[in-house]
Design a protein around this motif. Structure first.
Motif, PDB file in Angstrom:
ATOM      1  N   ASN A  31      -3.603  18.780  31.175  1.00 51.09           N
ATOM      2  CA  ASN A  31      -4.055  18.240  29.893  1.00 51.09           C
ATOM      3  C   ASN A  31      -2.897  17.765  29.029  1.00 51.09           C
ATOM      4  N   HIS A  32      -1.734  18.411  29.161  1.00 54.39           N
ATOM      5  CA  HIS A  32      -0.552  17.940  28.427  1.00 54.39           C
ATOM      6  C   HIS A  32      -0.029  16.641  29.037  1.00 54.39           C
ATOM      7  N   LEU A  33      -0.119  16.523  30.366  1.00 60.07           N
ATOM      8  CA  LEU A  33       0.293  15.267  31.003  1.00 60.07           C
ATOM      9  C   LEU A  33      -0.613  14.123  30.562  1.00 60.07           C
ATOM     10  N   LEU A  34      -1.896  14.397  30.492  1.00 53.44           N
ATOM     11  CA  LEU A  34      -2.831  13.365  30.052  1.00 53.44           C
ATOM     12  C   LEU A  34      -2.603  13.013  28.585  1.00 53.44           C
ATOM     13  N   THR A  35      -2.267  14.021  27.782  1.00 51.68           N
ATOM     14  CA  THR A  35      -1.950  13.767  26.373  1.00 51.68           C
ATOM     15  C   THR A  35      -0.750  12.847  26.255  1.00 51.68           C
ATOM     16  N   THR A  81     -18.674  14.175  27.849  1.00 50.27           N
ATOM     17  CA  THR A  81     -17.761  13.439  28.731  1.00 50.27           C
ATOM     18  C   THR A  81     -17.424  14.206  29.994  1.00 50.27           C
ATOM     19  N   GLY A  82     -17.987  15.409  30.157  1.00 47.88           N
ATOM     20  CA  GLY A  82     -17.957  16.048  31.461  1.00 47.88           C
ATOM     21  C   GLY A  82     -16.848  17.027  31.726  1.00 47.88           C
ATOM     22  N   ALA A  83     -15.628  16.804  31.237  1.00 48.87           N
ATOM     23  CA  ALA A  83     -14.512  17.708  31.509  1.00 48.87           C
ATOM     24  C   ALA A  83     -13.422  17.448  30.483  1.00 48.87           C
ATOM     25  N   SER A  84     -12.576  18.459  30.259  1.00 51.33           N
ATOM     26  CA  SER A  84     -11.576  18.339  29.200  1.00 51.33           C
ATOM     27  C   SER A  84     -10.583  17.218  29.472  1.00 51.33           C
ATOM     28  N   GLY A  85     -10.180  17.062  30.735  1.00 51.58           N
ATOM     29  CA  GLY A  85      -9.225  16.005  31.055  1.00 51.58           C
ATOM     30  C   GLY A  85      -9.784  14.624  30.771  1.00 51.58           C
ATOM     31  N   ILE A  86     -11.065  14.436  31.072  1.00 49.03           N
ATOM     32  CA  ILE A  86     -11.696  13.146  30.809  1.00 49.03           C
ATOM     33  C   ILE A  86     -11.695  12.859  29.314  1.00 49.03           C
ATOM     34  N   PHE A  87     -12.000  13.894  28.504  1.00 41.65           N
ATOM     35  CA  PHE A  87     -12.045  13.674  27.062  1.00 41.65           C
ATOM     36  C   PHE A  87     -10.660  13.370  26.504  1.00 41.65           C
ATOM     37  N   GLU A 125       5.594  24.449  20.326  1.00 34.67           N
ATOM     38  CA  GLU A 125       4.286  24.859  19.816  1.00 34.67           C
ATOM     39  C   GLU A 125       3.147  24.191  20.588  1.00 34.67           C
ATOM     40  N   ARG A 126       3.335  22.964  21.020  1.00 33.10           N
ATOM     41  CA  ARG A 126       2.283  22.234  21.738  1.00 33.10           C
ATOM     42  C   ARG A 126       1.896  22.935  23.041  1.00 33.10           C
ATOM     43  N   ILE A 127       2.836  23.698  23.627  1.00 34.11           N
ATOM     44  CA  ILE A 127       2.557  24.449  24.855  1.00 34.11           C
ATOM     45  C   ILE A 127       2.100  25.864  24.533  1.00 34.11           C
ATOM     46  N   ILE A 128       2.796  26.529  23.607  1.00 36.13           N
ATOM     47  CA  ILE A 128       2.578  27.962  23.381  1.00 36.13           C
ATOM     48  C   ILE A 128       1.248  28.221  22.688  1.00 36.13           C
ATOM     49  N   MET A 129       0.914  27.434  21.649  1.00 39.51           N
ATOM     50  CA  MET A 129      -0.314  27.703  20.908  1.00 39.51           C
ATOM     51  C   MET A 129      -1.558  27.662  21.802  1.00 39.51           C
ATOM     52  N   PRO A 130      -1.772  26.614  22.618  1.00 40.28           N
ATOM     53  CA  PRO A 130      -2.947  26.619  23.502  1.00 40.28           C
ATOM     54  C   PRO A 130      -2.954  27.787  24.483  1.00 40.28           C
ATOM     55  N   GLN A 154       4.206  18.399  16.923  1.00 39.18           N
ATOM     56  CA  GLN A 154       3.900  19.515  17.829  1.00 39.18           C
ATOM     57  C   GLN A 154       2.465  19.998  17.640  1.00 39.18           C
ATOM     58  N   LEU A 155       2.034  20.114  16.391  1.00 38.48           N
ATOM     59  CA  LEU A 155       0.669  20.559  16.116  1.00 38.48           C
ATOM     60  C   LEU A 155      -0.340  19.514  16.595  1.00 38.48           C
ATOM     61  N   ALA A 156      -0.050  18.240  16.346  1.00 36.20           N
ATOM     62  CA  ALA A 156      -0.974  17.175  16.770  1.00 36.20           C
ATOM     63  C   ALA A 156      -1.079  17.127  18.288  1.00 36.20           C
ATOM     64  N   LEU A 157       0.036  17.319  18.996  1.00 32.91           N
ATOM     65  CA  LEU A 157      -0.002  17.325  20.457  1.00 32.91           C
ATOM     66  C   LEU A 157      -0.766  18.529  20.989  1.00 32.91           C
ATOM     67  N   ALA A 158      -0.596  19.688  20.350  1.00 31.09           N
ATOM     68  CA  ALA A 158      -1.325  20.889  20.783  1.00 31.09           C
ATOM     69  C   ALA A 158      -2.825  20.690  20.590  1.00 31.09           C
ATOM     70  N   ALA A 159      -3.208  20.162  19.431  1.00 31.98           N
ATOM     71  CA  ALA A 159      -4.630  19.934  19.155  1.00 31.98           C
ATOM     72  C   ALA A 159      -5.210  18.894  20.100  1.00 31.98           C
ATOM     73  N   THR A 160      -4.445  17.863  20.418  1.00 33.75           N
ATOM     74  CA  THR A 160      -4.921  16.830  21.333  1.00 33.75           C
ATOM     75  C   THR A 160      -5.134  17.388  22.733  1.00 33.75           C
ATOM     76  N   ALA A 161      -4.173  18.172  23.217  1.00 29.39           N
ATOM     77  CA  ALA A 161      -4.303  18.767  24.556  1.00 29.39           C
ATOM     78  C   ALA A 161      -5.478  19.725  24.623  1.00 29.39           C
ATOM     79  N   MET A 162      -5.770  20.412  23.487  1.00 27.89           N
ATOM     80  CA  MET A 162      -6.868  21.373  23.468  1.00 27.89           C
ATOM     81  C   MET A 162      -8.197  20.748  23.068  1.00 27.89           C
TER      82      MET A 162
END
Length: 688
Positions: free
Chosen positions: A635-639, A350-356, A663-668, A376-384
């Motif tokens: 990527n968090h905004l897109l999430t 898909t070309g770039a992380s934001g697109i995905f 956690e969604r911010i710190i873990m990534p 928090q974990l689901a949001l972190a995984a989604t952003a990453m």
């Protein structure tokens, strides 16, 4: 109210989604048409040898094949003899040699006879079958040629159409969604100002191109008019929306929150527009938007990838993949690791992380939540979810890097990208399973889980066969391999094939399969996917366009000239470049940042003794860290945009410690920060 909402959606589908779908299909058809045309030429050559001569009707030769050679020789000798003598002419021709003249005329007569013979032969070979075949072949050839010349217009139409839709639906990318009347007023006031700047800049650029009486190509003139009309429409829409406050908007509001509700493209446009206006170069934004057209095929591919992702959301594929792992009863942290690692491959396509994240973020988030993962974990995984695969083949971003920089090749970048992927995947697994792990690692017994896993995998087999069939068709029928160059035109066909398969096998949506969503039919699935695609493309491509303008501001302002052209130590150069690259990742989209880095920073790295492949690996990881870093954290905004503001607000209420609440911010940041340090400095230490 509900009836009016349905009517508005129906109007939007006809005015926005349907034209966008036609434009996206046209890109696929034009690009695939080139492959089909190549095969038609090969087929024509195999069936009718020398087919290239049969593509047009032969022209009757105009030469005389029956002239008398001896008579012509005597005529020219007589003409030469009767010429007046001029002893003073130093450049007079030598006397004609009758033998040479005779030989030349005989050769000319033979060539003329050969032309008549070939004409007769070609005329006899143009059978009704040839005429029918070449009519189709020439039509495809004209279609491909038209597609190549119309790419710029398709991109401009797609950007403006989808940007208007994003404005109408309040779907532009911002750090905070509009929630209050003040948010609404401030956001649309500034959008009106920004859109007015875009309109004035494109008008100024059009006038500049006509200055001095210079003639402008018709295609460029049409493109100027498209931008002017489009930004004029955006200006009108933002003005109308300013005075039409939605019913779901709360009264009141705070100015600090309202400023966060301003779309990122608006902020970038205001900065760029103000700079160029003060510099006396009002046409600046328009000029950089026009430069964006030079890479129209790349940005059209971005639109196709978003469309692919939205169609993926309409399939059962993601749910079925998750179902394969559910029998093992993994703890949420381990399942998040599996999801992020598994997402690397589709991210590469898909070309770039934001697109995905836009394309599949909602699916990943909801599947993790259904499996018991905390928000928090689901949001972190989604952003990453899109951060690990940008270094893998056939990522479009890597192709653009290789296209803009002759010092590196895609093979080199993808070769080292595998090692970077393994590093980031390992780090994510370690951090996820060690920091703030709240569940025991207790998997189901293999004797119980493995048979259940096989049963779930059987549901994926038909999808694998559909994908394999389409890929093999392209490989053997069109001689097109599935790689970084063909993926944008093959993937939409793959997803349409999967939707068609589901339409046939799940008609009515009554079949009970584990993890299945209610299938709504082929036409409705495509319509729903395209409805979501239009807003997402508008938000993303307009942001990219304004990001390119910000790159122009950085380039023209001389900020990069503040840096030395080279450093004595590659360590010092790398330390400074890492900081700059992360900052660029915070404020610019991936493609705009790559264009800017290629034009400015890359040379500094090369001249400081940093290997080009090493530098670009660092750049990709630094960008990903930037996209996950506040204050923007794209990527968090897109999430948030794909999972909803409500889920983010609920996540902020979870957890007892500071880490758990964020956690969604710190873990990534931990994962990508460690990865960046290792990728940047370990190769320097080992002397790579």
């Amino acid at each position: 109210m509900e009836t009016r909402g349905i009517a508005n959606r129906s109007v939007r589908e006809w005015v926005s989604s349907f034209p966008a779908c036609i434009l996206l299909l046209a890109v696929v058809i034009f690009s695939t048409g080139s492959d089909i045309h190549n095969q038609m030429l090969k087929m024509g050559e195999q069936v009718w040898g020398g087919y290239y001569k049969l593509r047009m009707d032969p022209q009757l030769p105009t030469c005389d094949a029956n002239f008398n050679v001896e008579q012509r020789v005597q005529e020219q000798l007589l003409a030469e003899k009767n010429k007046p003598d001029d002893d003073m002419d130093l450049f007079a021709d030598d006397p004609i040699d009758p033998a040479i003249l005779r030989s030349s005329l005989e050769n000319a007569k033979a060539d003329c006879s050969a032309k008549y013979t070939e004409f007769e032969q070609l005329k006899d070979r143009i059978t009704p079958g040839v005429k029918a075949f070449r009519a189709v072949e020439l039509f495809v050839s004209d279609l491909v040629a038209f597609g190549l010349t119309s790419q710029r217009f398709i991109l401009a139409l797609l950007v403006l159409l989808c940007a208007a839709t994003a404005t109408m639906t309040r779907h532009h990318i911002a750090m905070r969604s509009m929630q209050t009347q003040l948010d609404h007023t401030v956001s649309f006031t500034l959008q009106f100002v920004a859109n007015s700047m875009l309109l004035v800049s494109t008008l100024s650029f059009r006038a500049l191109s006509h200055s001095g009486g210079a003639e402008v190509e018709l295609s460029k003139e049409i493109l100027h008019d498209l931008w002017i009309a489009g930004f004029g429409l955006l200006t009108i829409i933002s003005a109308v929306k300013l005075f039409r406050v939605p019913a779901d908007i709360k009264p009141g509001g705070k100015l600090s929150h309202a400023l966060l509700s301003v779309p990122l493209y608006t902020t970038m446009c205001l900065i760029a527009g103000t700079y160029f206006a003060l510099a006396g170069h009002v046409a600046g934004i328009g000029i950089y938007l026009d430069k964006m057209m030079d890479l129209s095929d790349m940005f059209l591919n971005v639109g196709l990838y978003v469309w692919v992702g939205m169609m993926l959301k309409e399939t059962r594929l993601a749910s079925l993949v998750f179902n394969v792992f559910k029998p093992w009863k993994m703890p949420p942290e381990m399942l998040a690791v599996v999801a992020v690692i598994a997402a690397a491959v589709p991210t590469a396509y898909t070309g770039a992380s934001g697109i995905f994240v836009i394309a599949a973020g909602a699916v990943i988030y909801h599947e993790l939540r259904n499996a018991g993962a905390r928000r928090q974990l689901a949001l972190a995984a989604t952003a990453m979810s899109g951060s690990l695969g940008v270094v893998l083949r056939p990522c479009l971003l890597v192709v653009v890097i290789a296209y803009l920089n002759r010092e590196v090749t895609t093979d080199q970048l993808f070769g080292w990208g595998i090692w970077v992927f393994l590093l980031t995947a390992g780090l994510f697994m370690v951090v996820s399973m060690s920091v703030n792990r709240q569940s025991k690692i207790q998997l189901a017994p293999a004797g119980e889980a493995f048979p259940a896993m096989i049963r779930e995998f059987k549901h994926l087999v038909p999808y694998i066969l559909v994908v394999a069939g389409i890929v093999l068709f392209y490989r053997f029928a069109l001689e097109v391999r599935m790689d970084e160059f063909s993926a944008p035109r093959v993937l939409p066909v793959l997803l349409l094939g999967i939707l068609l398969y589901e339409h046939i096998t799940l008609k009515g949506g009554k079949k009970s399969v584990s993890g299945e969503i209610n299938h709504q039919g082929l036409e409705k699935s495509i319509r729903t996917a395209t409805n979501e695609t239009t807003s997402e493309i508008g938000a993303l491509l307009l942001l990219i366009g304004c990001s390119v303008s910000i790159g122009g501001v950085i380039e023209r302002s001389g900020m990069m000239e503040m840096f030395p052209h080279s450093f004595d130590s590659p360590w010092g150069a790398m330390a400074l470049l890492v900081i700059v690259l992360v900052i660029l990742g915070m404020i610019m989209d991936a493609f705009g940042a790559v264009i800017l880095v290629s034009a400015t920073i890359a040379t500094i790295a090369y001249q400081s003794g940093i290997d080009p492949v090493h530098f670009w690996m660092v750049t990709l990881v630094a960008f990903e860290l930037g996209y996950l870093s506040p204050p923007v954290a794209l990527n968090h905004l897109l999430t948030r945009q794909v999972v909803g503001q409500e889920e983010v607000e609920l996540a902020l209420q979870e957890g007892d410690t500071f880490y758990q609440r964020h956690e969604r911010i710190i873990m990534p940041l931990i994962v990508m920060g460690i990865a960046l340090v290792l990728v940047a400095f370990v190769p320097l230490a080992v002397g790579y």
